[in-house]
Design a protein around this motif. Structure first.
Motif, PDB file in Angstrom:
ATOM      1  N   PRO A 219     -57.209  26.685 -83.108  1.00  0.00           N
ATOM      2  CA  PRO A 219     -58.380  27.486 -82.745  1.00  0.00           C
ATOM      3  C   PRO A 219     -58.131  28.379 -81.532  1.00  0.00           C
ATOM      4  CG  PRO A 219     -59.074  25.278 -83.321  1.00  0.00           C
ATOM      5  CD  PRO A 219     -57.567  25.255 -83.294  1.00  0.00           C
ATOM      6  N   GLU A 220     -57.385  27.893 -80.554  1.00  0.00           N
ATOM      7  CA  GLU A 220     -57.126  28.708 -79.360  1.00  0.00           C
ATOM      8  C   GLU A 220     -56.221  29.900 -79.656  1.00  0.00           C
ATOM      9  OE1 GLU A 220     -54.695  24.789 -78.796  1.00  0.00           O
ATOM     10  OE2 GLU A 220     -56.638  25.422 -79.676  1.00  0.00           O
ATOM     11  N   GLU A 221     -55.364  29.793 -80.674  1.00  0.00           N
ATOM     12  CA  GLU A 221     -54.550  30.934 -81.080  1.00  0.00           C
ATOM     13  C   GLU A 221     -55.430  32.025 -81.678  1.00  0.00           C
ATOM     14  OE1 GLU A 221     -50.231  29.147 -82.358  1.00  0.00           O
ATOM     15  OE2 GLU A 221     -51.926  28.608 -83.637  1.00  0.00           O
ATOM     16  N   PHE A 222     -56.385  31.600 -82.472  1.00  0.00           N
ATOM     17  CA  PHE A 222     -57.337  32.539 -83.050  1.00  0.00           C
ATOM     18  C   PHE A 222     -58.190  33.172 -81.958  1.00  0.00           C
ATOM     19  CE2 PHE A 222     -61.351  33.750 -84.934  1.00  0.00           C
ATOM     20  CZ  PHE A 222     -60.985  34.356 -86.126  1.00  0.00           C
ATOM     21  N   ALA A 223     -58.659  32.345 -81.028  1.00  0.00           N
ATOM     22  CA  ALA A 223     -59.517  32.836 -79.949  1.00  0.00           C
ATOM     23  C   ALA A 223     -58.812  33.867 -79.092  1.00  0.00           C
ATOM     24  CB  ALA A 223     -59.987  31.664 -79.085  1.00  0.00           C
ATOM     25  N   ALA A 224     -57.512  33.723 -78.916  1.00  0.00           N
ATOM     26  CA  ALA A 224     -56.760  34.664 -78.082  1.00  0.00           C
ATOM     27  C   ALA A 224     -56.845  36.087 -78.640  1.00  0.00           C
ATOM     28  CB  ALA A 224     -55.303  34.227 -77.977  1.00  0.00           C
ATOM     29  N   VAL A 225     -56.883  36.216 -79.960  1.00  0.00           N
ATOM     30  CA  VAL A 225     -57.008  37.535 -80.577  1.00  0.00           C
ATOM     31  C   VAL A 225     -58.402  38.105 -80.315  1.00  0.00           C
ATOM     32  CG1 VAL A 225     -56.925  38.810 -82.754  1.00  0.00           C
ATOM     33  CG2 VAL A 225     -55.305  36.951 -82.344  1.00  0.00           C
ATOM     34  N   ALA A 226     -59.416  37.251 -80.400  1.00  0.00           N
ATOM     35  CA  ALA A 226     -60.781  37.702 -80.128  1.00  0.00           C
ATOM     36  C   ALA A 226     -60.928  38.163 -78.679  1.00  0.00           C
ATOM     37  CB  ALA A 226     -61.766  36.574 -80.415  1.00  0.00           C
ATOM     38  N   VAL A 227     -60.343  37.418 -77.757  1.00  0.00           N
ATOM     39  CA  VAL A 227     -60.435  37.787 -76.341  1.00  0.00           C
ATOM     40  C   VAL A 227     -59.749  39.130 -76.095  1.00  0.00           C
ATOM     41  CG1 VAL A 227     -59.763  37.148 -73.987  1.00  0.00           C
ATOM     42  CG2 VAL A 227     -60.661  35.407 -75.538  1.00  0.00           C
ATOM     43  N   PHE A 228     -58.623  39.348 -76.742  1.00  0.00           N
ATOM     44  CA  PHE A 228     -57.960  40.652 -76.600  1.00  0.00           C
ATOM     45  C   PHE A 228     -58.847  41.779 -77.123  1.00  0.00           C
ATOM     46  CE2 PHE A 228     -55.565  44.053 -78.721  1.00  0.00           C
ATOM     47  CZ  PHE A 228     -55.028  44.668 -77.603  1.00  0.00           C
ATOM     48  N   LEU A 229     -59.446  41.579 -78.290  1.00  0.00           N
ATOM     49  CA  LEU A 229     -60.319  42.617 -78.860  1.00  0.00           C
ATOM     50  C   LEU A 229     -61.531  42.882 -77.970  1.00  0.00           C
ATOM     51  CD1 LEU A 229     -60.253  41.747 -82.660  1.00  0.00           C
ATOM     52  CD2 LEU A 229     -59.149  43.681 -81.531  1.00  0.00           C
ATOM     53  N   ALA A 230     -61.943  41.880 -77.207  1.00  0.00           N
ATOM     54  CA  ALA A 230     -63.066  42.053 -76.286  1.00  0.00           C
ATOM     55  C   ALA A 230     -62.649  42.749 -74.994  1.00  0.00           C
ATOM     56  CB  ALA A 230     -63.676  40.693 -75.952  1.00  0.00           C
TER      57      ALA A 230
END
Length: 252
Positions: A219-230
């Protein structure tokens, strides 16, 4: 890397577990004030640093109450649309009510929340809208007809919206998870095991064999992409659907 979003405010839907919870944690770590919305917020209240807000995305009144609360607080800079998936099942024989209920909770509700949050973003000339989809948008997943159909509609909406609001400094993107190790995926694996008279371990092994990375994502690998997009660094990324799937989907 400084993502330059410290002090921003975010609303994360479906934040009590899985991908939503991981994204909320990732944004909080970057100094973002996070409103974490979910049906069950009790677990968050004692263990996390989010601001919990109860919402049922299948209930229009509950969604309206959420919108009113967030607008009264001044709106948000970052919106993460994340809805739970419907029950597994084939396309054949699905009732009208099943389709209507799935669309209300997975599409109509996030359209309404997004429209409401866009007002402040447009005024501030800055915003990030991130919608969690599914690899089924690209390659339909067997026996997940409701999810495949509704999420495909959400994908079309997201791409259309991106073109409409880009001039206001707002980006709109989707992230498409593959097999990420969440409660939802474990539930689907268990359902598949029962349907095929197999063990959950055997189902998971077969899934891993189809993933070039050879494992489920974290899940944290997925979240890292979301944080970058934000982040400020992703200001020229919009209208995209980014896969986080370990190479599982081979198609274009």
């Amino acid at each position: 890397m400084d993502f330059m979003i410290s002090g921003k405010t975010a609303l994360v839907l479906g934040a009590s577990r899985g991908l939503g919870a991981a994204i909320a944690k990732g944004l909080t770590a970057e100094g973002v004030k996070v409103f974490a919305a979910a049906r069950n917020v009790s677990a968050m209240e004692e263990t996390e640093s989010f601001i919990p807000i109860s919402v049922d995305l299948s209930d229009a009144a509950s969604v309206a109450a959420l919108i009113a609360t967030i607008k009264a607080a001044g709106g948000v800079d970052i919106l993460v649309n994340n809805s739970g998936g419907p029950k597994a099942g084939p396309a054949v024989g699905q009732s009208k009510d099943s389709w209507t209920n799935a669309f209300e909770s997975m599409a109509t509700s996030i359209f309404a929340v997004t429209d409401a949050m866009l007002e402040g973003m447009i005024d501030r000339k800055w915003g990030r809208i991130i919608t969690i989809g599914s690899s089924g948008v690209v390659q339909p997943i067997p026996n997940l007809a409701l999810s495949n159909g509704v999420r495909a509609a959400v994908s079309g909406w997201s791409k259309t919206l991106a073109g409409e609001v880009a001039r206001h400094g707002i980006t709109v993107n989707m992230i498409l998870p593959g097999r990420i190790d969440t409660d939802r995926v474990r539930e689907l694996d268990a359902g598949r095991a029962e349907k095929t008279a197999n063990t959950v371990e055997a189902v998971q092994e077969a899934s891993r064999a189809e993933i070039p990375a050879g494992r489920y994502g974290k899940p944290e690998e997925f979240a890292a992409v979301a944080v970058f997009l934000a982040s400020e660094h992703a200001s020229y990324v919009t209208g995209s659907a980014i896969r986080v799937d370990g190479g599982m989907i081979r198609g274009a």
